[in-house]
Design an enzyme around this catalytic site. Structure first.
Site, mmCIF file in Angstrom:
data_model
loop_
_atom_site.group_PDB
_atom_site.id
_atom_site.type_symbol
_atom_site.label_atom_id
_atom_site.label_comp_id
_atom_site.label_asym_id
_atom_site.label_seq_id
_atom_site.Cartn_x
_atom_site.Cartn_y
_atom_site.Cartn_z
ATOM 1 N N GLU A 196 -3.708 -53.292 -24.516
ATOM 2 C CA GLU A 196 -4.586 -52.107 -23.235
ATOM 3 C C GLU A 196 -4.400 -53.526 -22.377
ATOM 4 O OE1 GLU A 196 -6.376 -51.309 -20.585
ATOM 5 O OE2 GLU A 196 -6.210 -49.391 -21.476
ATOM 6 N N ALA A 217 -14.670 -32.557 -19.847
ATOM 7 C CA ALA A 217 -14.232 -31.023 -19.358
ATOM 8 C C ALA A 217 -12.705 -30.483 -19.895
ATOM 9 C CB ALA A 217 -14.650 -31.255 -18.480
ATOM 10 N N VAL A 221 1.106 -55.373 -20.402
ATOM 11 C CA VAL A 221 2.890 -55.106 -20.752
ATOM 12 C C VAL A 221 3.447 -55.070 -18.761
ATOM 13 C CG1 VAL A 221 3.718 -53.401 -21.066
ATOM 14 C CG2 VAL A 221 2.703 -53.639 -22.544
ATOM 15 N N HIS A 234 -6.821 -37.047 -10.511
ATOM 16 C CA HIS A 234 -6.369 -36.493 -12.058
ATOM 17 C C HIS A 234 -5.301 -36.130 -10.918
ATOM 18 C CE1 HIS A 234 -10.200 -33.384 -13.017
ATOM 19 N NE2 HIS A 234 -10.089 -34.350 -13.224
#
Length: 506
Positions: free
Chosen positions: A41, A131, A234, A440
């Site tokens: 991460e 959600a 990375v 999204h």
């Protein structure tokens, strides 16, 4: 579980610690516990347990500190601060996220001016609304016969419930009024209902929101073959003969580079950074970054009609008011938008000051619209310029079609009708969020049934052009959706992880 003693090699390297990367680690820990797994991460650990949602941090100052620490190169930038701030016209990210500072809009295009990221253990999952609706109609991936079972498994991993707000005093009233305006002519599954949420209630009554900590679960945390490396970038996936061979990483604390061999690499870096990592690795199929799609978002607010003050007042210190709950207006092909109707302080966007006479009676409404897919809607990457992490700089090409604009017009009209059904609309008109606000981002490493140049990965999420490299996240979803994509993305990660478990552990 968190360490900075990098191994020479592992069986599986996972790039990214959000819900989909965590799903790979969890399924592999359950089905193939002998496999060694390293998760990398780029951001720091900001919560305890590792990867937890920042809303679970009770102390406001500690919560704000976790959000700032998640904002990576944008940690010094202003974020949305309170009611009305969202309409101020400034480019501001939500707390816990940071904006793409350049390349978000090309000349003559709409772009994604609110394109944003999080850099922290748990990724955007440490800051999301929780959600977890299921896709319907054209949102569904019709070539996956096991989709429903995969969604069930995603529910398990995310700890999805539908009853967390059943005790909220206004929740039945909100749902009843919405149903009167929506349900006629709809199939039962598409009628107004409780929003499935990744949240559970503790014995003391406090809500606990799920994030990567819940997805990882105790079985992953206790797995001696699993290790998490935070603040580790990375820089590329290593290939040998075209197949996955490991990753090259840079420890951000020391800037020291390391190579970690791997039989399989899973890139779950988020909707825009996953294709970035592939590009930096020389994995550049024709569909990489293409068919990029976001969900345009319209928001409004209404004061509940005839809402009486309740004995239970709004919660303080950042905890949620539990007055009107969270309701769901599902997507249908006839009405291609998805609705989240929630008590004001559960909304991701501050909309108005609450009513002191009846706390919780102001309800936030949001409609997300599905995007018409276009090959030229894409994220490109530079061979010459770099971003704040030294990775190839992004350039977003994104344009709304006439059909997209017509759908937005319909959503704006519909949200006013829903607000009027609930009570008294606040303001003259709904607000259309800047493109990219939904967070999204989908399609940039899209799944397909064959290596025909129109998809990046197989139905098991393995990259066609690089066997042994898997991709994960909203970016894998090949359909245009309006509903929150996290549940679907985790379901697809389950499928990929099962494939790896079969291949590596038999």
């Amino acid at each position: 579980m968190t360490t900075h003693t990098y191994p020479a090699s592992v069986d599986v390297a996972i790039v990214g610690s959000g819900p989909t990367g965590a799903a790979y680690a969890r399924i592999l820990s359950e089905r193939a516990p002998s496999l060694t797994i390293a998760m990398f991460e780029v951001g720091p650990t900001v919560s305890d347990p590792v990867g937890a949602h920042v809303k679970n941090i009770a102390d406001p100052e500690a919560r704000r500190g976790a959000q700032v620490a998640s904002q990576g190169p944008g940690a010094a930038a202003a974020t949305v601060a309170g009611p009305g701030d969202v309409g101020a016209g400034d480019r501001k990210a939500r707390p816990g996220t940071y904006l793409l500072d350049d390349g978000f809009r090309m000349p003559g295009e709409d772009g994604l001016p609110a394109a944003a990221f999080s850099s922290n253990v748990g990724g955007m999952g440490a800051h999301w609304t929780g959600a977890c609706p299921r896709p319907g109609g054209g949102e569904r991936i019709d070539f996956l016969p096991d989709l429903e079972e995969l969604l069930d498994e995603a529910d398990r991993l995310l700890g999805v419930t539908t009853d967390a707000f059943d005790g909220a005093p206004f929740t039945a009233l909100v749902r009843e009024r919405l149903a009167a305006a929506v349900d006629d002519g709809r199939e039962p599954a598409a009628r107004v209902q409780r929003m499935p949420l990744a949240v559970h209630r503790r014995d003391d009554g406090r809500l606990v929101w799920s994030a990567s900590d819940v997805v990882l679960g105790e079985i992953t945390r206790a797995n001696p073959n699993f290790a998490l490396f935070d603040e580790t970038l990375v820089t590329r996936v290593l290939l040998d003969g075209g197949r996955a061979a490991g990753v090259e990483v840079r420890e951000r604390r020391t800037a020291q580079a390391h190579t970690v061999g791997a039989r399989v690499v899973v890139v779950a870096a988020d909707g825009l950074r996953t294709p970035q990592v592939l590009f930096a690795s020389g994995i550049r199929p024709a569909a990489l970054g293409r068919m990029l799609n976001d969900q345009s978002q319209v928001v409004f607010a209404a004061r509940l009609r005839d809402a009486a003050a309740q004995e239970k007042s709004a919660a303080g210190d950042g905890a949620l008011s539990e007055q009107s709950g969270v309701s769901w207006v599902p997507y249908t092909d006839a009405e291609p938008f998805h609705g989240q109707i929630m008590q004001l302080d559960a909304s991701p966007v501050p909309l108005a000051d609450d009513d002191p006479a009846a706390p919780g009676s102001i309800v936030g409404l949001g409609l997300f619209t599905a995007k018409e897919l276009q090959w030229d809607d894409r994220v490109d990457f530079s061979d010459d310029e770099t971003d704040g992490y030294g990775m190839p700089a992004m350039r977003i090409h994104y344009t709304l079609t006439d059909a997209d604009r017509a759908t937005l017009d319909r959503a704006r009209a519909r949200i006013v009708e829903l607000a009027e059904a609930i009570g008294e609309p606040l303001g003259d008109r709904p607000f259309t969020m800047p493109l990219g606000s939904s967070l999204h981002y989908q399609g940039a490493t899209r799944m397909g049934t064959s290596d025909d140049g129109r998809s990046v990965c197989s139905p098991d999420s393995e990259v066609w052009a690089a066997p042994g490299v898997f991709v994960a996240g909203n970016n894998v979803i090949p359909t245009a959706t309006a509903c929150n994509p996290t549940l679907t993305a985790v379901a697809l990660a389950v499928r990929g992880a099962r494939r790896i478990a079969r291949d590596l552990a038999g």
